[in-house]
Design a protein around this motif. Structure first.
Motif, PDB file in Angstrom:
ATOM      1  N   TYR A   1       7.478   3.625  -0.945  1.00 35.12           N
ATOM      2  CA  TYR A   1       7.106   3.260  -2.311  1.00 35.12           C
ATOM      3  C   TYR A   1       7.218   1.752  -2.576  1.00 35.12           C
ATOM      4  O   TYR A   1       7.033   1.304  -3.696  1.00 35.12           O
TER       5      TYR A   1
ATOM      6  N   ASN B   1       6.007  -2.140  -1.963  1.00 35.36           N
ATOM      7  CA  ASN B   1       4.869  -2.967  -1.574  1.00 35.36           C
ATOM      8  C   ASN B   1       5.228  -4.431  -1.725  1.00 35.36           C
ATOM      9  O   ASN B   1       6.091  -4.799  -2.522  1.00 35.36           O
ATOM     10  N   CYS B   2       4.524  -5.254  -0.983  1.00 37.07           N
ATOM     11  CA  CYS B   2       4.593  -6.696  -1.168  1.00 37.07           C
ATOM     12  C   CYS B   2       3.726  -6.992  -2.386  1.00 37.07           C
ATOM     13  O   CYS B   2       2.557  -6.626  -2.426  1.00 37.07           O
ATOM     14  N   THR B   3       4.295  -7.596  -3.398  1.00 37.65           N
ATOM     15  CA  THR B   3       3.583  -7.793  -4.653  1.00 37.65           C
ATOM     16  C   THR B   3       3.736  -9.226  -5.141  1.00 37.65           C
ATOM     17  O   THR B   3       4.547  -9.990  -4.614  1.00 37.65           O
TER      18      THR B   3
ATOM     19  N   TYR C   1       9.059  -8.062  -2.470  1.00 32.58           N
ATOM     20  CA  TYR C   1       9.014  -6.614  -2.332  1.00 32.58           C
ATOM     21  C   TYR C   1       9.482  -5.962  -3.623  1.00 32.58           C
ATOM     22  O   TYR C   1      10.460  -6.395  -4.228  1.00 32.58           O
TER      23      TYR C   1
ATOM     24  N   GLU D   1       3.429 -11.839   4.308  1.00 33.39           N
ATOM     25  CA  GLU D   1       2.414 -10.970   4.896  1.00 33.39           C
ATOM     26  C   GLU D   1       1.683 -11.613   6.071  1.00 33.39           C
ATOM     27  O   GLU D   1       1.080 -10.932   6.865  1.00 33.39           O
TER      28      GLU D   1
END
Length: 194
Positions: free
Chosen positions: A34, A36-38, A49, A153
């Motif tokens: 659940y 994500n890299c945001t 994260y 990323e």
């Protein structure tokens, strides 16, 4: 900065070679599904994260929808929360709720570019203040919160040719370099050759 020596490094699998892994937080590994890299410029200039979804079998679709909402003008849904137990960043308080973690909200602060007074009355909302164009919303971590985990990323983790790959597999020292386009992940033996 590519490795960490904190109490979350085993969870994120980014411990430095010399990290003391004896004081790690016990976090359910299923949370990886659940996270994500945001990016949110109100939080940081860097990506980070965050837990951004509820478990698929979570009992309330209403809460799950509030957790995963995107492109909302609702300021409350834009404020991240920090898990009290895990220290993980949650997209908002509803994401923390569906993972059964008590959390603290990040603190909203309005910053205005010019220092002109804003004429307000009792019906003025934060949205009204932000609509004037000279002010923006900034979010500050809750008191005593741990730092959020940055994510990179563009890390290249494989060697470009077979000979270098062989050298890579026979060393244990790591370096991360920034070359203005990508993060590059090199092993010290390659740097020594260069």
């Amino acid at each position: 900065m590519g490795c960490f020596c904190d109490d979350l490094c085993t969870f994120f699998d980014d411990c430095c070679v010399d990290a003391d892994k004896s004081f790690q937080k016990k976090i359910n590994r299923s949370l990886h599904d659940y996270i994500n890299c945001t990016y949110d410029c109100k939080v940081s200039a860097r990506k980070f994260y965050a837990v951004v979804d509820c478990p698929r079998d979570y009992g309330s679709q209403y809460i799950a929808d509030l957790c995963s909402v995107t492109n909302t003008t609702d300021l409350f849904l834009q404020i991240p929360a920090m898990g009290r137990e895990s220290g993980l960043m949650y997209k908002n308080v509803f994401c923390a709720q569906c993972h059964a973690e008590e959390s603290d909200l990040w603190q909203p602060r309005v910053k205005c570019v010019d220092h002109k007074p804003i004429e307000m009355n009792e019906t003025f909302t934060m949205t009204d203040i932000l609509a004037n164009g000279n002010c923006f919303l900034q979010l500050l971590p809750p008191p005593n919160a741990s730092d959020f985990r940055p994510c990179f990323e563009d890390i290249i983790s494989t060697c470009p040719d077979v000979e270098m790959e062989e050298q890579c597999s026979h060393t244990s020292g790591y370096k991360i370099l920034w070359d203005s386009i990508h993060f590059r992940y090199f092993l010290t033996s390659i740097l020594a050759v260069a």
